[in-house]
Write a protein that holds these residues in place. Structure first.
Motif, PDB file in Angstrom:
ATOM      1  N   ALA A  70       0.848  -1.195   0.000  1.00 42.39           N
ATOM      2  CA  ALA A  70       0.000   0.000   0.000  1.00 42.39           C
ATOM      3  C   ALA A  70       0.876   1.234   0.000  1.00 42.39           C
ATOM      4  CB  ALA A  70      -0.916  -0.001   1.228  1.00 42.39           C
ATOM      5  N   GLY A  71       0.315   2.348  -0.466  1.00 44.08           N
ATOM      6  CA  GLY A  71       1.041   3.612  -0.454  1.00 44.08           C
ATOM      7  C   GLY A  71       1.693   3.918  -1.787  1.00 44.08           C
ATOM      8  N   PRO A  72       2.165   5.155  -1.944  1.00 43.92           N
ATOM      9  CA  PRO A  72       2.822   5.570  -3.195  1.00 43.92           C
ATOM     10  C   PRO A  72       4.155   4.857  -3.377  1.00 43.92           C
ATOM     11  CG  PRO A  72       3.064   7.261  -1.510  1.00 43.92           C
ATOM     12  CD  PRO A  72       2.120   6.245  -0.947  1.00 43.92           C
ATOM     13  N   ASP A  73       4.659   4.856  -4.606  1.00 40.70           N
ATOM     14  CA  ASP A  73       5.899   4.137  -4.916  1.00 40.70           C
ATOM     15  C   ASP A  73       7.069   4.594  -4.060  1.00 40.70           C
ATOM     16  OD1 ASP A  73       4.595   2.659  -6.803  1.00 40.70           O
ATOM     17  OD2 ASP A  73       5.212   3.902  -8.510  1.00 40.70           O
ATOM     18  N   HIS A  74       7.131   5.889  -3.737  1.00 39.39           N
ATOM     19  CA  HIS A  74       8.265   6.405  -2.980  1.00 39.39           C
ATOM     20  C   HIS A  74       8.155   6.116  -1.484  1.00 39.39           C
ATOM     21  CE1 HIS A  74       5.324   9.642  -2.396  1.00 39.39           C
ATOM     22  NE2 HIS A  74       6.006   9.950  -1.305  1.00 39.39           N
ATOM     23  N   ASP A  75       6.969   5.648  -1.057  1.00 43.70           N
ATOM     24  CA  ASP A  75       6.763   5.392   0.382  1.00 43.70           C
ATOM     25  C   ASP A  75       5.927   4.127   0.553  1.00 43.70           C
ATOM     26  OD1 ASP A  75       6.963   5.801   3.098  1.00 43.70           O
ATOM     27  OD2 ASP A  75       5.319   7.235   3.201  1.00 43.70           O
ATOM     28  N   ARG A  76       6.333   3.079  -0.138  1.00 40.52           N
ATOM     29  CA  ARG A  76       5.585   1.824  -0.152  1.00 40.52           C
ATOM     30  C   ARG A  76       5.697   1.116   1.194  1.00 40.52           C
ATOM     31  NH1 ARG A  76       1.782   1.088  -3.862  1.00 40.52           N
ATOM     32  NH2 ARG A  76       1.724  -0.941  -4.871  1.00 40.52           N
ATOM     33  N   VAL A  77       4.594   0.575   1.650  1.00 43.15           N
ATOM     34  CA  VAL A  77       4.577  -0.214   2.877  1.00 43.15           C
ATOM     35  C   VAL A  77       4.019  -1.593   2.543  1.00 43.15           C
ATOM     36  CG1 VAL A  77       3.632  -0.467   5.197  1.00 43.15           C
ATOM     37  CG2 VAL A  77       4.332   1.778   4.383  1.00 43.15           C
ATOM     38  N   LYS A 137      10.750  -8.430   2.078  1.00 41.51           N
ATOM     39  CA  LYS A 137      11.582  -9.230   2.978  1.00 41.51           C
ATOM     40  C   LYS A 137      11.398  -8.798   4.423  1.00 41.51           C
ATOM     41  CE  LYS A 137      16.394 -10.475   3.949  1.00 41.51           C
ATOM     42  NZ  LYS A 137      17.812 -10.312   3.528  1.00 41.51           N
ATOM     43  N   GLN A 138      11.416  -7.498   4.658  1.00 39.05           N
ATOM     44  CA  GLN A 138      11.273  -6.978   6.025  1.00 39.05           C
ATOM     45  C   GLN A 138       9.902  -7.337   6.603  1.00 39.05           C
ATOM     46  OE1 GLN A 138      10.871  -2.563   7.111  1.00 39.05           O
ATOM     47  NE2 GLN A 138      13.044  -2.926   7.450  1.00 39.05           N
ATOM     48  N   ALA A 139       8.862  -7.243   5.780  1.00 36.46           N
ATOM     49  CA  ALA A 139       7.521  -7.580   6.244  1.00 36.46           C
ATOM     50  C   ALA A 139       7.412  -9.059   6.580  1.00 36.46           C
ATOM     51  CB  ALA A 139       6.492  -7.203   5.175  1.00 36.46           C
TER      52      ALA A 139
END
Length: 230
Positions: free
Chosen positions: A185-192, A212-214
């Motif tokens: 979710a979120g914009p490409d520059h701030d994807r979560v 990976k982090q998720a």
């Protein structure tokens, strides 16, 4: 005293250190809030400082307390304590999420409980402590916050490689192998990214700034929950 001031005072009490109110406010300001407020300063510079203070404090603590450990083991233990997942755990322990200043999008997508945001804010608070009260106070704060992690040797392997640890735990308990599902979710520059891992009938969720982090965050949560039940 306003409600906001009262809430910040409560956080300062939890931290046990006197932090300049303006610096504390800055430490709690996420870039999403800063953008919506017209481009005001946010906490990423303090986060940069706090990351360095955190690393030094934990490194010195491990080096001093464990003269028997080699460089590789010291590095492994430090990584497990300063990781995003570990810092998010520390942040939840003091209820840091409720004090965050977040933009509307982050509010709506559960930003107050996202590992990446909590960990970054925790580092920013450490940075604000360093500037407000000095290096000794900042080091003392770090050690108070991470001491429970340092005293838990079982977390080292899992925190370093939670996906493998979870897979091994599932096998030992005759459970089906972990299965991961990812959403973004979120914009490409701030994807979560949000990951859900299912082991048998148990499901845990984690988030991060990369897939990976998720997945690692979800795996570590699942490993802890299943370990506690075993």
């Amino acid at each position: 005293m306003t409600d906001v001031s009262h809430e910040r005072a409560t956080l300062v009490d939890k931290l046990g250190v006197d932090i300049d109110p303006e610096l504390l406010s800055l430490a709690l300001t996420h870039r999403s809030y800063a953008y919506e407020a017209g481009g005001i300063p946010h906490n990423e510079r303090l986060e940069f400082l706090g990351d360095s203070v955190l690393g030094q404090a934990v490194t010195v603590r491990l080096f001093t307390v464990h003269p028997d450990l080699d460089e590789g083991e010291l590095a492994k233990r430090r990584a497990s304590v300063v990781s995003t997942v570990a810092l998010a755990e520390v942040a939840r322990g003091i209820g840091l999420g409720e004090y965050l200043l977040l933009g509307r999008g982050e509010q709506q997508t559960g930003g107050r409980d996202k590992d990446s945001i909590l960990a970054d804010t925790m580092e920013a608070v450490i940075g604000a402590t360093y500037l407000s009260a000095g290096p000794d106070a900042a080091t003392s704060l770090v050690l108070r916050l991470v001491e429970p992690l340092l005293q838990d040797p079982e977390r080292y392997g899992a925190a370093m490689d939670p996906k493998t640890s979870l897979q091994e735990l599932a096998a030992r308990n005759s459970l089906s192998p972990p299965v991961y599902a990812i959403e973004a979710a979120g914009p490409d520059h701030d994807r979560v990214f949000t990951a859900a891992v299912t082991v048998g009938e148990f499901t845990a969720v984690g988030s991060g700034s990369s897939k990976k982090q998720a997945e690692m965050a979800a795996a570590l949560t699942a490993w802890r929950e299943l370990s506690a039940r075993a």
